[in-house]
Design a protein around this motif. Structure first.
Motif, short mmCIF file in Angstrom:
data_model
loop_
_atom_site.label_atom_id
_atom_site.label_comp_id
_atom_site.label_asym_id
_atom_site.label_seq_id
_atom_site.Cartn_x
_atom_site.Cartn_y
_atom_site.Cartn_z
N ALA A 93 0.89 -1.15 0.01
CA ALA A 93 0.18 0.04 -0.07
C ALA A 93 1.08 1.40 0.11
N LEU A 94 1.94 1.09 0.73
CA LEU A 94 2.63 2.57 0.98
C LEU A 94 3.96 2.45 0.18
N VAL A 95 4.56 1.49 -0.53
CA VAL A 95 5.74 1.68 -1.27
C VAL A 95 5.28 1.40 -2.73
N GLU A 96 4.79 0.02 -2.80
CA GLU A 96 4.34 -0.41 -4.27
C GLU A 96 3.52 0.78 -5.04
N ARG A 97 2.36 0.64 -4.42
CA ARG A 97 1.26 1.70 -4.75
C ARG A 97 1.20 1.54 -6.48
N ARG A 98 0.32 0.27 -6.50
CA ARG A 98 0.60 -0.21 -8.11
C ARG A 98 -0.60 0.61 -8.97
N PRO A 99 -1.88 0.78 -8.10
CA PRO A 99 -2.66 1.86 -8.98
C PRO A 99 -2.02 2.94 -9.78
N GLU A 100 -1.17 3.66 -8.80
CA GLU A 100 -0.73 4.79 -9.28
C GLU A 100 0.37 4.40 -10.72
N MET A 101 1.10 3.36 -10.50
CA MET A 101 2.12 2.87 -11.21
C MET A 101 1.33 2.52 -12.61
N LEU A 102 0.18 1.75 -12.60
CA LEU A 102 -0.56 1.32 -13.68
C LEU A 102 -0.90 2.68 -14.43
N LYS A 142 0.46 5.46 -14.43
CA LYS A 142 1.68 6.17 -15.21
C LYS A 142 2.05 5.27 -16.28
N ALA A 143 2.08 3.86 -16.29
CA ALA A 143 2.66 3.28 -17.20
C ALA A 143 1.94 3.41 -18.33
N ALA A 144 0.48 3.41 -18.35
CA ALA A 144 -0.29 3.57 -19.54
C ALA A 144 -0.18 4.65 -20.51
N GLN A 145 0.16 5.74 -19.79
CA GLN A 145 0.61 7.15 -20.44
C GLN A 145 2.11 7.02 -21.02
N ASP A 146 2.97 6.31 -20.26
CA ASP A 146 4.54 6.29 -20.63
C ASP A 146 4.86 5.59 -22.00
N TRP A 147 4.36 4.12 -22.01
CA TRP A 147 4.96 3.29 -22.91
C TRP A 147 4.47 3.75 -24.28
N PRO A 148 3.09 4.28 -24.28
CA PRO A 148 2.96 4.71 -25.89
C PRO A 148 4.02 5.58 -26.57
N GLU A 149 4.63 6.57 -25.66
CA GLU A 149 5.52 7.44 -26.09
C GLU A 149 7.05 6.83 -26.40
N ASP A 182 1.43 -4.64 -14.24
CA ASP A 182 2.52 -3.93 -14.75
C ASP A 182 3.65 -4.66 -15.18
N ALA A 183 3.78 -6.04 -15.38
CA ALA A 183 4.80 -6.83 -15.40
C ALA A 183 5.58 -6.57 -16.80
N LEU A 184 4.92 -6.66 -17.84
CA LEU A 184 5.39 -6.46 -19.19
C LEU A 184 5.94 -5.10 -19.50
#
Length: 582
Positions: free
Chosen positions: A47-56, A58-65, A161-163
């Motif tokens: 909950a405090l460190v991994e924070r996967r929802p926020e990472m997902l 960010k990733a959705a906006q990141d990789w297409p660029e 977010d593995a791949l």
């Protein structure tokens, strides 16, 4: 975290007591233990460190660029005995991937029942069916169109977010032939536990313990170039392939939890035997053999040179003859390796019993007593021994070491004679049987610390790490074996800067900087009555000297911010036990 603390009220009360009495550091340590050793520590970390929802997001906006988006082929094998529901759970995890440049390649056993049509960017069905997992692996690789392949284990669910993390690592490390991430366990209800925060690439550790296969990315051209997998290795076909690929190529660790394992039980004997056979095939040209090791690991027995080299065992001492006598007797009478000489470096002993012992033991042709009357300087004493030594190898040995295994030195010699090896260290136990030394981790406490300290020797501990040989940044000088030429090549021990503390760490880091790797060898087991013959570094007479040596270590090697390859950013950098950092 408050809930976690409440679950451990004794530790919480101790933390409060030390805080109220002004012991802030001690209070922080007890509070950290209260938080991190509880059953909910990993849940807090998620909950405090991994924070996967926020990472997902960010990733959705990141990789297409990205200017380059590597294509990944995920190989799914519907194995014999695996239910359709289990396969569909793995497929559902794939469908949730936030990264879009991938395909699914499905291979099936003869008894596999049809699954629903996956909603994936691209689906390739391997023609024909096979019950041989190694054959299915090769067919999947041949049918893939991606730049990299990810063979998905039968009990593995990929994190959403593995791949993304793996592809991002490929972009940053285009020369890497294999990449791998961290893993944990997941229940049918989706509860995660038992995280395995893995070290960076460590070839010796990989031969003992397969920590890549759960979820790793392999460059497809390298996979196609590997020799055919022998039928006897079918149960560990991916592991055999990885041993071949990683022998020469670059391997990259992705410090993210990318895989969730659904079923982790006892080690399957067929798989373990196949793993041992795969390692045996790899090390046989080097004259080594294998056997099943502790806690589901593989043990490699490296060859002993036909002409056993002379080992000079250097033992600094000052009185405390009750410890010295036991140490020397163990070396002379309880050690199977016979081509040795013992150099006792006497740092001003005055007790009659000690001097009488020197007179008697020096009558042994394999023992020399060398007097050095000067203020205690452990580095200088050992450097003197190294100059006087006749052996090809030096064994630095504390006088409070007790020999308990006759093969300890033979085991260490087998390691130190290998090409590229610097220093070799043993597993040291306290008299109560708990671990005192299982390798040194740089950066712990902003200095260096002993991994797995106080772990019961019979316990598996953190993924059996304390029980398998592997490369480490440093080993303790309480029992260290090193080539004499290498020792002198890097300048020996620094007797000016590190008279007492951290001299062994400094030596090992100098060896590492010169291109050599240091080895922790747990099959050499001794008892260490730690620092029985000198004052501790925290003693009032030693604190100023210790602080100078600590400052020099931090300045020379950057240990205040160092993240050891054997450690992990998610692990507590202040703890010698492998626990989660919060």
């Amino acid at each position: 975290m408050f809930y976690t603390a409440l679950r451990r009220p004794k530790l919480a009360a101790e933390a409060l007591y030390w805080r109220l009495t002004g012991k802030k550091a001690r209070a922080r340590n007890r509070l950290r233990a209260c938080l991190e050793q509880g059953p909910n520590a990993y849940r807090d970390w998620i909950a405090l460190v991994e924070r996967r929802p926020e990472m997902l997001a960010k990733a959705a906006q990141d990789w297409p660029e990205w200017p380059v988006r590597p294509r990944i082929s995920v190989l799914v094998y519907h194995a014999p005995g695996e239910s359709t529901a289990d396969v569909e759970r793995r497929i559902a995890a794939l469908e949730a991937q936030t990264y879009g440049e991938w395909e699914m390649v499905l291979a099936q056993s003869r008894e596999a029942m049809p699954t629903r049509t996956p909603v994936v960017p691209r689906l390739t069905l391997v023609p024909g069916r096979t019950d041989n997992p190694a054959k299915a692996l090769m067919q999947g690789i041949e049918g893939a169109t991606g730049d990299y392949v990810l063979p998905l284990g039968a009990d593995v669910l990929l994190a959403p977010d593995a791949l993304y993390h793996l592809a991002k690592a490929v972009v940053a490390n285009p020369e890497a032939a294999a990449l791998y991430g961290d893993e944990d366990r997941i229940s049918r209800k989706g509860l995660r536990s038992h995280p395995w925060f893995k070290p960076r690439w460590n070839p010796d550790l990989f031969l003992a313990h397969d920590y890549l296969s759960t979820a790793c990315l392999i460059r497809r051209e390298d996979a196609l170039a590997t020799p055919p997998i022998h039928p006897a290795l079918s149960a560990a076909g991916l592991y055999a392939m990885l041993i071949n690929i990683t022998a020469q190529a670059e391997v990259v660790h992705v410090p993210r939890v990318i895989a969730h394992r659904q079923a982790v039980g006892a080690h399957d004997p067929d798989t373990l035997a196949a793993r041992a056979a795969a390692v045996a095939h790899h090390v046989a040209p080097l004259g080594a053999s294998t056997r099943i090791g502790a806690h589901g690991t593989v043990a490699v027995d490296w060859p002993m040179p036909e002409m056993q080299p002379l080992v000079s065992i250097i033992i600094p001492t000052r009185d405390q003859v009750q410890f010295l006598r036991k140490c020397v007797t163990g070396v002379l009478n309880g050690t199977r390796y016979r081509n040795i000489e013992i150099l006792i470096i006497d740092n001003g002993s005055v007790e009659a019993e000690t001097l009488d012992y020197f007179a008697r033991v020096s009558g042994n042709p394999r023992v020399r007593v060398i007097r050095q009357d000067a203020p205690f300087n452990w580095s200088a004493l050992n450097n003197l021994g190294a100059r006087e030594a006749r052996g090809e190898y030096l064994c630095l040995l504390n006088n409070d070491i007790e020999i308990m295994d006759e093969n300890w030195l033979s085991t260490m010699v087998r390691q130190v004679v290998r090409r590229g090896v610097g220093a070799v260290g043993a597993k040291l136990l306290y008299p109560d049987g708990t671990i005192q030394h299982a390798g040194v981790v740089i950066g712990l406490g902003q200095a260096a610390g002993h991994a797995h300290r106080f772990q019961r020797n019979g316990d598996p501990g953190y993924f059996a790490r304390a029980h398998v040989p592997h490369r480490v940044s440093a080993v303790t000088g309480a029992c260290m074996l090193v080539g004499k030429a290498l020792f002198h090549q890097v300048g020996g021990l620094d007797e000016t800067g590190f008279a007492v503390a951290f001299n062994d760490v400094d030596l090992c880091l100098k060896l590492q900087a010169a291109g050599y790797h240091n080895i922790y060898e747990p099959r050499a087991v001794l008892i260490h009555h730690e620092s029985k013959s000198r004052a501790r570094d925290t003693h009032a007479t030693q604190v100023e000297r210790y602080r100078r040596e600590l400052a020099l270590l931090q300045e020379r090697w950057g240990t205040a911010t160092y993240v050891d390859p054997l450690h992990h950013p998610a692990l507590d950098p202040t703890s010698e036990t492998y626990r989660i950092a919060l």
